[in-house]
Design an enzyme around this catalytic site. Structure first.
Site, PDB file in Angstrom:
ATOM      1  N   GLU A 151     -17.682  30.271 -56.467  1.00  0.00           N
ATOM      2  CA  GLU A 151     -17.975  29.045 -56.881  1.00  0.00           C
ATOM      3  C   GLU A 151     -19.143  28.859 -56.809  1.00  0.00           C
ATOM      4  O   GLU A 151     -20.101  28.403 -56.184  1.00  0.00           O
ATOM      5  CB  GLU A 151     -16.279  28.168 -56.688  1.00  0.00           C
ATOM      6  CG  GLU A 151     -15.244  28.600 -56.537  1.00  0.00           C
ATOM      7  CD  GLU A 151     -14.339  27.719 -56.029  1.00  0.00           C
ATOM      8  OE1 GLU A 151     -13.181  28.182 -56.063  1.00  0.00           O
ATOM      9  OE2 GLU A 151     -15.181  26.910 -54.882  1.00  0.00           O
ATOM     10  N   LYS A 185     -21.942  25.949 -56.029  1.00  0.00           N
ATOM     11  CA  LYS A 185     -22.102  25.370 -54.255  1.00  0.00           C
ATOM     12  C   LYS A 185     -23.152  24.149 -54.957  1.00  0.00           C
ATOM     13  O   LYS A 185     -24.075  24.186 -55.542  1.00  0.00           O
ATOM     14  CB  LYS A 185     -22.640  25.778 -53.506  1.00  0.00           C
ATOM     15  CG  LYS A 185     -22.634  25.237 -52.283  1.00  0.00           C
ATOM     16  CD  LYS A 185     -23.892  25.851 -51.191  1.00  0.00           C
ATOM     17  CE  LYS A 185     -22.880  25.276 -50.273  1.00  0.00           C
ATOM     18  NZ  LYS A 185     -23.227  23.288 -49.627  1.00  0.00           N
ATOM     19  N   ARG A 217     -19.723  15.264 -51.111  1.00  0.00           N
ATOM     20  CA  ARG A 217     -18.956  15.655 -50.644  1.00  0.00           C
ATOM     21  C   ARG A 217     -17.672  14.439 -50.951  1.00  0.00           C
ATOM     22  O   ARG A 217     -18.508  13.592 -50.024  1.00  0.00           O
ATOM     23  CB  ARG A 217     -18.496  16.202 -49.188  1.00  0.00           C
ATOM     24  CG  ARG A 217     -17.137  16.946 -49.083  1.00  0.00           C
ATOM     25  CD  ARG A 217     -16.468  18.096 -50.012  1.00  0.00           C
ATOM     26  NE  ARG A 217     -15.670  18.529 -49.725  1.00  0.00           N
ATOM     27  CZ  ARG A 217     -15.945  19.895 -48.704  1.00  0.00           C
ATOM     28  NH1 ARG A 217     -16.263  20.126 -48.055  1.00  0.00           N
ATOM     29  NH2 ARG A 217     -14.811  20.954 -48.365  1.00  0.00           N
ATOM     30  N   ARG A 245     -17.396  12.872 -47.124  1.00  0.00           N
ATOM     31  CA  ARG A 245     -17.125  14.020 -45.822  1.00  0.00           C
ATOM     32  C   ARG A 245     -16.728  13.660 -44.440  1.00  0.00           C
ATOM     33  O   ARG A 245     -16.015  13.799 -44.155  1.00  0.00           O
ATOM     34  CB  ARG A 245     -18.175  14.083 -45.744  1.00  0.00           C
ATOM     35  CG  ARG A 245     -18.192  16.103 -44.539  1.00  0.00           C
ATOM     36  CD  ARG A 245     -19.503  16.870 -45.171  1.00  0.00           C
ATOM     37  NE  ARG A 245     -19.409  17.538 -44.120  1.00  0.00           N
ATOM     38  CZ  ARG A 245     -20.383  18.721 -43.949  1.00  0.00           C
ATOM     39  NH1 ARG A 245     -20.950  18.885 -45.381  1.00  0.00           N
ATOM     40  NH2 ARG A 245     -21.108  19.288 -42.470  1.00  0.00           N
ATOM     41  N   GLU A 268     -16.899  17.321 -55.203  1.00  0.00           N
ATOM     42  CA  GLU A 268     -17.621  16.552 -55.288  1.00  0.00           C
ATOM     43  C   GLU A 268     -18.427  15.561 -56.188  1.00  0.00           C
ATOM     44  O   GLU A 268     -18.106  15.723 -57.210  1.00  0.00           O
ATOM     45  CB  GLU A 268     -18.849  17.901 -55.405  1.00  0.00           C
ATOM     46  CG  GLU A 268     -19.046  18.884 -54.256  1.00  0.00           C
ATOM     47  CD  GLU A 268     -20.847  18.748 -53.165  1.00  0.00           C
ATOM     48  OE1 GLU A 268     -20.728  17.614 -53.063  1.00  0.00           O
ATOM     49  OE2 GLU A 268     -20.254  19.183 -51.994  1.00  0.00           O
ATOM     50  N   PHE A 286     -12.648  20.919 -56.769  1.00  0.00           N
ATOM     51  CA  PHE A 286     -12.118  22.252 -56.678  1.00  0.00           C
ATOM     52  C   PHE A 286     -11.476  22.886 -55.470  1.00  0.00           C
ATOM     53  O   PHE A 286     -11.135  23.622 -55.588  1.00  0.00           O
ATOM     54  CB  PHE A 286     -13.743  23.265 -55.546  1.00  0.00           C
ATOM     55  CG  PHE A 286     -14.237  22.682 -54.393  1.00  0.00           C
ATOM     56  CD1 PHE A 286     -13.567  21.881 -53.589  1.00  0.00           C
ATOM     57  CD2 PHE A 286     -15.897  21.426 -54.895  1.00  0.00           C
ATOM     58  CE1 PHE A 286     -13.887  21.335 -52.270  1.00  0.00           C
ATOM     59  CE2 PHE A 286     -15.857  20.857 -53.798  1.00  0.00           C
ATOM     60  CZ  PHE A 286     -15.440  21.102 -52.616  1.00  0.00           C
ATOM     61  N   ARG A 342     -14.538  25.013 -40.085  1.00  0.00           N
ATOM     62  CA  ARG A 342     -15.683  25.887 -41.228  1.00  0.00           C
ATOM     63  C   ARG A 342     -14.634  27.492 -40.916  1.00  0.00           C
ATOM     64  O   ARG A 342     -15.025  28.081 -39.627  1.00  0.00           O
ATOM     65  CB  ARG A 342     -17.197  26.016 -39.984  1.00  0.00           C
ATOM     66  CG  ARG A 342     -17.940  25.250 -39.813  1.00  0.00           C
ATOM     67  CD  ARG A 342     -19.381  25.316 -39.859  1.00  0.00           C
ATOM     68  NE  ARG A 342     -20.136  24.663 -39.990  1.00  0.00           N
ATOM     69  CZ  ARG A 342     -20.226  24.122 -41.167  1.00  0.00           C
ATOM     70  NH1 ARG A 342     -20.667  23.894 -42.003  1.00  0.00           N
ATOM     71  NH2 ARG A 342     -21.551  22.650 -41.814  1.00  0.00           N
ATOM     72  N   LYS A 369     -20.954  30.412 -47.742  1.00  0.00           N
ATOM     73  CA  LYS A 369     -21.565  30.250 -48.609  1.00  0.00           C
ATOM     74  C   LYS A 369     -22.898  30.911 -48.521  1.00  0.00           C
ATOM     75  O   LYS A 369     -23.048  31.380 -47.435  1.00  0.00           O
ATOM     76  CB  LYS A 369     -22.037  28.461 -48.202  1.00  0.00           C
ATOM     77  CG  LYS A 369     -22.450  27.928 -46.750  1.00  0.00           C
ATOM     78  CD  LYS A 369     -22.695  27.314 -46.422  1.00  0.00           C
ATOM     79  CE  LYS A 369     -23.794  26.509 -45.173  1.00  0.00           C
ATOM     80  NZ  LYS A 369     -23.456  25.413 -45.023  1.00  0.00           N
TER      81      LYS A 369
END
Length: 515
Positions: free
Chosen positions: A208, A210, A215, A230, A259, A299, A377, A383
Site C-alpha cells: 500500500e 505510505k 494519522r 495518533r 491519514e 486503510f 509495531r 514500511k
C-alpha cells in the site's frame, strides 16, 4: 512514592541491557507504587513529561544549586512543581521560572537533581519504554502479559490500565473493551530494507502507498463523529472535511484508521509541514480549510456496527473497509498472493517505484492474515522507504546528560555553501553507540575552539555520514530546511570537509521543497 526511588530505578535500568532485568526492576517499582503515582511514574521512566515543554532552558538548569542532604520529595511533589513551572507566563515569567526551578532543585538530592535535569532536557534515555513497563506491570500484578497488552491497546495508553491493575488486580482488565468514541493506540510498522525483503517475511500481503500525512482515527456513532490523532488527541473541530466524509458513509457506527492528506492541483501530496500546520490550526478553521483543503484516506477498519474486527485477518478487514468506504477514499494498494511468483514480485517493485513517482514517501507491506495489533509495531506491517544519506560536517556538539553525561552527544550538522562556509541543517544524537560516543568526544575535544558549558564549537573538519527521511522547511536554519529523522551511519575518515555535500546538492535532491 519518594522521587528518589524512581531516580534510583531509572539509574539501575540505564545500567543494564538485559530486558529481563529491566522488567524485574520495573515490576518491583510498580509493587511499591500507589495507583495515583502511575500516571507520573510511567512517563518519567520513558523520559517524558506529562506537562510537555516547560519553557526552561539549559542555562537555568545548569546553574548550581546545593542539593538536599536527604530525599523527601515524592513523585507527586515533583509533578505538582513542574506543573506550576509550566503554567508560568506573562511579564517576568523567565525570572519566576528560574526561581521555581531553583526551589525544586534545592529540595532534591544530588541523584534526584541529575534525574530531574535529564527529564526536563529530554535526555532520559535508559530504555525503560512503555513495552518494558508493560511487562513489568504484568509481572508486578500477576496478570497475563497478553491480557495487559490488549487492555492497553483498548484503553489508549498504559497509565489507566496500570492504575486499575494496581488498585483492583487482574480482574480490572475485563473493563477495557473496544468502544466507539474511545480511541485506541494505532498499529505501527517496522522497517524493511526493500519491497523484496518485506515480501520474503510476510508471504501473502498487500503493498500500500505510505502517505506522509497526519494519522487519524475516525469514530462515528450515529450523527456524532470524532476524529483523533495518533497520540489520541481530539481534533474533530479542526477537520470539518473529515467529519463530513465520515457522516456521508452508509454505516451508523464504525472506527476507521487512515491519514489526512492534502493534494495540489496536479494531484501530488503537499508537504507534511503544510498539512501539520493546517491540522494544528485552531483559529478560523473555515478560512484554514479554504486555504488548504484536506481529505481522509482510509486503510483499515476496526469496528463496524458494533462488531469488533481487531482479531480478523487484515484481508477480511479490508473487505469490510471496501464495503463501507468508496474507492477514492481508500489507500491505493496491490495484493501479492504468492510472494515467490516472479511476476508478482516485479509488480510490487513497480508499484513502489510508481508510488514514489506520485510523490509519496514509500509503501507499507501488510500481511493479509495479520490481526490489528494496536499500539505496537507489528511484524506484519513493514514500511519501505528510499534511504537518503548525506556526508555532512560536524560544526559543534552538545554535552550529554543522563547516561551520556561527560560525553559530547548531540551533533550540529552542516553542508557546504558556495562561498566555502557551512549552513547548519539540523542536529542528531541518534545512531551513536557507546564506543562511537567515546571516540567522538575525544576527537571533538581536540578540534574544539569554544566550550560554553553546553555546546562545544569545533573546527569544521570531521565528516559524518547521516541517514535521514527527507527535508522539511524550517526558519530556524540558514538554508531554510532541516533534516527529518537524522541519524548517524558512520564517520567518513576517507573524506575531507571540502568533499562534504553542498547545500545546493541537498536542495536539488528534494525539488518539491524548492517552491
Amino acid at each position: 512514592m519518594l522521587f528518589a526511588r524512581l531516580a534510583q530505578v531509572s539509574q539501575e535500568v540505564a545500567a543494564t541491557s538485559a530486558r529481563s532485568r529491566k522488567t524485574a526492576l520495573l515490576a518491583e517499582l510498580f509493587r511499591d507504587a500507589e495507583p495515583d503515582d502511575v500516571p507520573i511514574v510511567i512517563p518519567y521512566l520513558a523520559g517524558r513529561l506529562p506537562q510537555g515543554r516547560l519553557g526552561v532552558g539549559w542555562r537555568v538548569l545548569s546553574e548550581r544549586v546545593d542539593p538536599a542532604a536527604e530525599p523527601r520529595l515524592t513523585v507527586q511533589d515533583v509533578d505538582a512543581a513542574l506543573t506550576v513551572i509550566g503554567d508560568v507566563s506573562g511579564a517576568g515569567s523567565q525570572a519566576e521560572r528560574k526561581r521555581l526551578v531553583g526551589e525544586l532543585m534545592g529540595a532534591a538530592t544530588e541523584d534526584e537533581q541529575r534525574f530531574l535535569f535529564g527529564l526536563v532536557t529530554g535526555e532520559v534515555r535508559q530504555g525503560a519504554l512503555d513495552a518494558v513497563a508493560l511487562d513489568g506491570l504484568a509481572q508486578a500484578t500477576d496478570a497475563p502479559p497478553a491480557d495487559v497488552r490488549r487492555a492497553v491497546m483498548l484503553a489508549g495508553g498504559l497509565q489507566p490500565v496500570a492504575r486499575a491493575l494496581l488498585a483492583d488486580g487482574p480482574g480490572a482488565l475485563d473493563a477495557f473493551r473496544l468502544t466507539v468514541g474511545r480511541p485506541v493506540l494505532p498499529m505501527l510498522a517496522h522497517s524493511a530494507s526493500s519491497v523484496g525483503a518485506a515480501l520474503d517475511k510476510l508471504a501473502a500481503c498487500a503493498v500500500e502507498e505510505k502517505l506522509d500525512g497526519i494519522r487519524v482515527q475516525v469514530h462515528r456513532d450515529g450523527a456524532e463523529v470524532r476524529v483523533y490523532t495518533r497520540t489520541l488527541d481530539d481534533i474533530t473541530d479542526r477537520l470539518p472535511e473529515v467529519t463530513a466524509a465520515a457522516a456521508g458513509l452508509t454505516a451508523d457506527r464504525f472506527i476507521l484508521d487512515g491519514e489526512v492528506v492534502s493534494l495540489d492541483a496536479g494531484g501530488r501530496p503537499r508537504a507534511f509541514q503544510e498539512v501539520a500546520g493546517r491540522v494544528g490550526s485552531r483559529v478560523d478553521v473555515a478560512r484554514a480549510a479554504e486555504a488548504l483543503p484536506v481529505s481522509p484516506v482510509f486503510f483499515d477498519v476496526l469496528s463496524v456496527d458494533g462488531q469488533d474486527l481487531l482479531d480478523l485477518p487484515y484481508g477480511q478487514r479490508h473487505e469490510r473497509l471496501a464495503g463501507l468506504v468508496p474507492e477514492p477514499m481508500r489507500v491505493r494498494r496491490l495484493v501479492v498472493e504468492d510472494e515467490s511468483d516472479a511476476e508478482q514480485r516485479a509488480a510490487a517493485d513497480e508499484f513502489f517505484t510508481a508510488t514514489l513517482g506520485r510523490g509519496h514517501e514509500g509503501v507499507v507491506v501488510k500481511g493479509l492474515e495479520a490481526p490489528y495489533s494496536a499500539g505496537r509495531r507489528g511484524a506484519s506491517w513493514l514500511k519501505v522507504k528510499p534511504v537518503h544519506t548525506l556526508d555532512l560536517v560536524v560544526l559543534a556538539a552538545e554535552w550529554g546528560h543522563g547516561r551520556r553525561t561527560g560525553k559530547l552527544s548531540n551533533l550540529h550538522l552542516g553542508a557546504r555553501r558556495a562561498d566555502g562556509s557551512y549552513a547548519m541543517l539540523g542536529k542528531t544524537f541518534k545512531g551513536l553507540t557507546d564506543a562511537l560516543l567515546a571516540w567522538q568526544t575525544e576527537r571533538l575535544r581536540e578540534l574544539a575552539v569554544n566550550d560554553d558549558g553546553h555546546v562545544v564549537t569545533v573546527r569544521p573538519e570531521l565528516v559524518v555520514e547521516i541517514a535521514y527521511d527527507g527535508l522539511q522547511r524550517s526558519t530556524r536554519y540558514p538554508a531554510g530546511v532541516t533534516l527529518r529523522f537524522a541519524r548517524v551511519v558512520r564517520y567518513r575518515d576517507d573524506k575531507t570537509a571540502e568533499q562534504a555535500d553542498t547545500v545546493d546538492a541537498v536542495l536539488a535532491a528534494h525539488p518539491p521543497l524548492d517552491g
